[in-house]
Enzyme design. Structure first.
Site, PDB file in Angstrom:
ATOM      1  N   ASP A  11       0.552  -1.145   0.071  1.00 15.77           N
ATOM      2  CA  ASP A  11      -0.143  -0.276   0.015  1.00 15.77           C
ATOM      3  C   ASP A  11       0.594   1.129   0.096  1.00 15.77           C
ATOM      4  O   ASP A  11       2.016   0.729   0.041  1.00 15.77           O
ATOM      5  CB  ASP A  11      -1.100  -0.141   0.843  1.00 15.77           C
ATOM      6  CG  ASP A  11      -0.270   0.273   2.869  1.00 15.77           C
ATOM      7  OD1 ASP A  11       1.463   0.257   2.471  1.00 15.77           O
ATOM      8  OD2 ASP A  11      -0.873   0.378   3.883  1.00 15.77           O
ATOM      9  N   HIS A  12       0.645   2.293   0.384  1.00 13.38           N
ATOM     10  CA  HIS A  12       1.092   3.435  -0.322  1.00 13.38           C
ATOM     11  C   HIS A  12       1.778   3.806   1.441  1.00 13.38           C
ATOM     12  O   HIS A  12       3.014   3.931   0.835  1.00 13.38           O
ATOM     13  CB  HIS A  12      -0.077   4.945   0.628  1.00 13.38           C
ATOM     14  CG  HIS A  12      -0.989   4.743   2.159  1.00 13.38           C
ATOM     15  ND1 HIS A  12      -2.043   4.021   1.971  1.00 13.38           N
ATOM     16  CD2 HIS A  12      -0.704   5.464   2.557  1.00 13.38           C
ATOM     17  CE1 HIS A  12      -2.663   4.278   2.936  1.00 13.38           C
ATOM     18  NE2 HIS A  12      -2.045   5.065   3.528  1.00 13.38           N
TER      19      HIS A  12
ATOM     20  N   CYS B 249       3.248  -3.227   3.623  1.00 12.10           N
ATOM     21  CA  CYS B 249       2.309  -2.585   4.703  1.00 12.10           C
ATOM     22  C   CYS B 249       2.755  -2.232   5.991  1.00 12.10           C
ATOM     23  O   CYS B 249       3.878  -1.409   5.895  1.00 12.10           O
ATOM     24  CB  CYS B 249       0.768  -2.657   5.011  1.00 12.10           C
ATOM     25  SG  CYS B 249      -0.069  -3.927   6.492  1.00 12.10           S
ATOM     26  N   GLY B 250       1.756  -0.376   6.621  1.00 16.28           N
ATOM     27  CA  GLY B 250       3.182  -0.071   7.395  1.00 16.28           C
ATOM     28  C   GLY B 250       3.107  -0.486   8.474  1.00 16.28           C
ATOM     29  O   GLY B 250       4.595  -0.653   9.433  1.00 16.28           O
ATOM     30  N   THR B 251       2.444  -2.194   8.421  1.00 16.94           N
ATOM     31  CA  THR B 251       3.121  -2.615  10.482  1.00 16.94           C
ATOM     32  C   THR B 251       3.067  -3.898   8.900  1.00 16.94           C
ATOM     33  O   THR B 251       4.288  -5.254  10.429  1.00 16.94           O
ATOM     34  CB  THR B 251       2.100  -3.066  11.161  1.00 16.94           C
ATOM     35  OG1 THR B 251       0.534  -3.946  10.487  1.00 16.94           O
ATOM     36  CG2 THR B 251       1.783  -1.313  11.753  1.00 16.94           C
ATOM     37  N   GLY B 252       2.789  -4.405   8.154  1.00 17.17           N
ATOM     38  CA  GLY B 252       2.806  -5.697   7.891  1.00 17.17           C
ATOM     39  C   GLY B 252       1.883  -6.347   8.220  1.00 17.17           C
ATOM     40  O   GLY B 252       1.093  -7.720   7.918  1.00 17.17           O
TER      41      GLY B 252
ATOM     42  N   ASN C 246       6.107 -23.088   8.824  1.00 24.42           N
ATOM     43  CA  ASN C 246       5.489 -23.078   7.934  1.00 24.42           C
ATOM     44  C   ASN C 246       4.993 -23.486   6.192  1.00 24.42           C
ATOM     45  O   ASN C 246       4.247 -22.910   6.059  1.00 24.42           O
ATOM     46  CB  ASN C 246       4.605 -21.511   9.063  1.00 24.42           C
ATOM     47  CG  ASN C 246       5.169 -21.174  10.496  1.00 24.42           C
ATOM     48  OD1 ASN C 246       6.033 -20.726  10.597  1.00 24.42           O
ATOM     49  ND2 ASN C 246       4.396 -22.479  10.939  1.00 24.42           N
TER      50      ASN C 246
ATOM     51  N   ARG D 286       7.004   0.529   8.836  1.00 27.67           N
ATOM     52  CA  ARG D 286       6.912   1.802  10.200  1.00 27.67           C
ATOM     53  C   ARG D 286       7.564   0.604  11.522  1.00 27.67           C
ATOM     54  O   ARG D 286       8.284   1.534  12.352  1.00 27.67           O
ATOM     55  CB  ARG D 286       5.143   1.875  10.592  1.00 27.67           C
ATOM     56  CG  ARG D 286       5.036   2.829   9.627  1.00 27.67           C
ATOM     57  CD  ARG D 286       3.495   3.186  10.084  1.00 27.67           C
ATOM     58  NE  ARG D 286       2.794   3.931   9.263  1.00 27.67           N
ATOM     59  CZ  ARG D 286       1.747   4.178   8.831  1.00 27.67           C
ATOM     60  NH1 ARG D 286       0.840   3.582   9.386  1.00 27.67           N
ATOM     61  NH2 ARG D 286       1.072   5.016   7.832  1.00 27.67           N
TER      62      ARG D 286
ATOM     63  N   ARG E 110       6.722 -34.377   9.834  1.00 32.90           N
ATOM     64  CA  ARG E 110       5.806 -33.349  10.565  1.00 32.90           C
ATOM     65  C   ARG E 110       5.525 -32.297  10.598  1.00 32.90           C
ATOM     66  O   ARG E 110       4.127 -32.239  11.144  1.00 32.90           O
ATOM     67  CB  ARG E 110       6.615 -33.678  12.548  1.00 32.90           C
ATOM     68  CG  ARG E 110       7.661 -32.412  12.467  1.00 32.90           C
ATOM     69  CD  ARG E 110       8.320 -33.021  13.604  1.00 32.90           C
ATOM     70  NE  ARG E 110       9.300 -31.741  14.079  1.00 32.90           N
ATOM     71  CZ  ARG E 110      10.661 -31.820  13.191  1.00 32.90           C
ATOM     72  NH1 ARG E 110      11.021 -33.298  12.285  1.00 32.90           N
ATOM     73  NH2 ARG E 110      11.680 -30.760  13.655  1.00 32.90           N
ATOM     74  N   HIS E 111       6.104 -31.347  10.170  1.00 31.96           N
ATOM     75  CA  HIS E 111       6.207 -30.352   9.304  1.00 31.96           C
ATOM     76  C   HIS E 111       5.054 -30.212   8.572  1.00 31.96           C
ATOM     77  O   HIS E 111       3.804 -29.434   8.092  1.00 31.96           O
ATOM     78  CB  HIS E 111       7.353 -29.397   8.760  1.00 31.96           C
ATOM     79  CG  HIS E 111       8.255 -29.508  10.038  1.00 31.96           C
ATOM     80  ND1 HIS E 111       7.436 -28.875  10.976  1.00 31.96           N
ATOM     81  CD2 HIS E 111       9.305 -29.296   9.862  1.00 31.96           C
ATOM     82  CE1 HIS E 111       8.620 -28.653  12.226  1.00 31.96           C
ATOM     83  NE2 HIS E 111       9.903 -28.964  10.955  1.00 31.96           N
TER      84      HIS E 111
HETATM   85  C1  RB5 Z   1      -2.100   2.810   6.474  1.00 30.96           C
HETATM   86  O1  RB5 Z   1      -2.328   3.867   6.860  1.00 30.96           O
HETATM   87  C2  RB5 Z   1      -1.720   1.548   7.358  1.00 30.96           C
HETATM   88  O2  RB5 Z   1      -3.271   1.358   8.525  1.00 30.96           O
HETATM   89  C3  RB5 Z   1      -1.440  -0.041   6.820  1.00 30.96           C
HETATM   90  O3  RB5 Z   1       0.088   0.520   6.087  1.00 30.96           O
HETATM   91  C4  RB5 Z   1      -1.442  -0.678   7.699  1.00 30.96           C
HETATM   92  O4  RB5 Z   1      -0.064  -0.924   8.856  1.00 30.96           O
HETATM   93  C5  RB5 Z   1      -2.285  -1.519   8.327  1.00 30.96           C
HETATM   94  O5  RB5 Z   1      -2.334  -2.875   8.125  1.00 30.96           O
END
Ligand code: RB5
Length: 148
Positions: free
Chosen positions: A8-9, A65-68, A99, A109, A133-134
């Protein structure tokens, strides 16, 4: 290795830098999702990456994304996708070995470029551990839920 990178952005800059580095290292890299830091919904990026991985011909996916977290939640709704949100190289190794993860999720972030590159490099080079097992546990990931 053929790899699709999507974001994403919030993940755009990191994804683009990662893709450039892995392309320069000789991987067959494509990019999907945001094309700038203008708002772009992370589920849409996850959909594009998952579609490419499930279509075949692409070895692995990387989503940023920001956090994954958001991209991993969406990606894991697809049967056949095993998306792992990793913030250490050890997580990346075990996600592949134990996995059989086929999509790596990263948080822009939370990680700098050097950390993200190392996590992605390890993810791409680690093979699945296909011991009984895996493999049995991975098969259960896509199995039916127990009756309540
Ligand atoms: C975007 O602001 C943020 O919510 C997205 O990148 C992500 O972290 C969502 O999980």
């Amino acid at each position: 290795m053929t790899v699709v990178f999507g974001s994403d952005h919030a993940g755009y800059d990191l994804r683009h830098a990662l893709a450039a580095g892995f392309r320069a290292a000789g991987h067959d890299v494509s990019e999907v999702g945001a094309t700038s830091d203008a708002p772009y919904d992370y589920p849409d990026a996850a959909d594009l990456v998952c579609a490419q991985v499930l279509a075949g011909g692409t070895d692995l996916g990387v989503l940023v994304c920001g956090t994954g977290i958001g991209v991993s939640i969406r990606a894991n709704r697809y049967s056949g996708i095993r998306a792992a949100n990793c913030c250490t190289t050890e997580m990346a190794v075990l996600a592949r070995q134990h996995n059989h993860a086929n999509v790596l999720c990263l948080g822009a972030r939370l990680l700098n470029l050097e950390q993200a590159e190392e996590i992605a490099r390890v993810f791409l080079q680690t093979e699945e551990d296909t011991s009984e097992r895996h493999s049995r546990r991975v098969r259960k990931l896509d199995g039916n839920f127990p009756a309540s």
